[in-house]
Design a protein around this motif. Structure first.
Motif, PDB file in Angstrom:
ATOM      1  N   GLY A  94       3.665  71.890  71.537  1.00  0.00           N
ATOM      2  CA  GLY A  94       3.455  71.247  70.243  1.00  0.00           C
ATOM      3  C   GLY A  94       4.757  71.082  69.492  1.00  0.00           C
ATOM      4  N   PRO A  95       4.665  70.749  68.202  1.00  0.00           N
ATOM      5  CA  PRO A  95       5.873  70.530  67.406  1.00  0.00           C
ATOM      6  C   PRO A  95       6.717  71.789  67.278  1.00  0.00           C
ATOM      7  N   GLN A  96       8.030  71.597  67.261  1.00  0.00           N
ATOM      8  CA  GLN A  96       8.970  72.707  67.100  1.00  0.00           C
ATOM      9  C   GLN A  96       9.713  72.530  65.787  1.00  0.00           C
ATOM     10  N   TYR A  97       9.918  73.641  65.069  1.00  0.00           N
ATOM     11  CA  TYR A  97      10.568  73.618  63.767  1.00  0.00           C
ATOM     12  C   TYR A  97      11.754  74.575  63.752  1.00  0.00           C
ATOM     13  N   GLY A  98      12.758  74.216  62.959  1.00  0.00           N
ATOM     14  CA  GLY A  98      13.911  75.083  62.774  1.00  0.00           C
ATOM     15  C   GLY A  98      13.564  76.216  61.827  1.00  0.00           C
ATOM     16  N   PRO A  99      14.542  77.071  61.534  1.00  0.00           N
ATOM     17  CA  PRO A  99      14.295  78.203  60.638  1.00  0.00           C
ATOM     18  C   PRO A  99      13.964  77.744  59.219  1.00  0.00           C
ATOM     19  N   ALA A 100      13.105  78.497  58.572  1.00  0.00           N
ATOM     20  CA  ALA A 100      12.699  78.185  57.195  1.00  0.00           C
ATOM     21  C   ALA A 100      13.858  78.428  56.243  1.00  0.00           C
TER      22      ALA A 100
END
Length: 91
Positions: free
Chosen positions: A11-17
């Motif tokens: 699924g989608p991958q996100y960087g650090p918050a």
């Protein structure tokens, strides 16, 4: 704010918050998404120009509501005496 970095087999991958100091305008309006479709934006965020927040990034608003970025538009005044910022349109 968690910047979208792409899709994977999971699924989608996100960087650090990151926490970004910005101005939030809770106004509903119609905007155009990257694919040209008209969509309804529930809020617009005005952030520093150097903010990294591509379309499909996740954003958590001060109210606790989690939403998705429709588009992020650079408003760079260059050498003009106007405020430069990143306009982030949210679902």
């Amino acid at each position: 704010m968690c910047p979208y970095i792409g899709d994977s087999a999971y699924g989608p991958q996100y960087g650090p918050a990151t926490t970004v100091r910005c101005f939030l305008d809770d106004q509903t309006r119609t905007v155009r998404a990257a694919d040209g479709q008209e969509v309804v934006s529930s809020s617009t965020v005005y952030a520093p120009l150097e903010t990294v927040c591509p379309a499909e990034s996740r954003v958590i608003l001060p109210s606790g509501r989690e939403t998705t970025v429709i588009a992020a538009l650079r408003r760079d005044g260059g050498r003009l005496p106007v405020p430069s910022h990143l306009e982030i349109q949210l679902l």
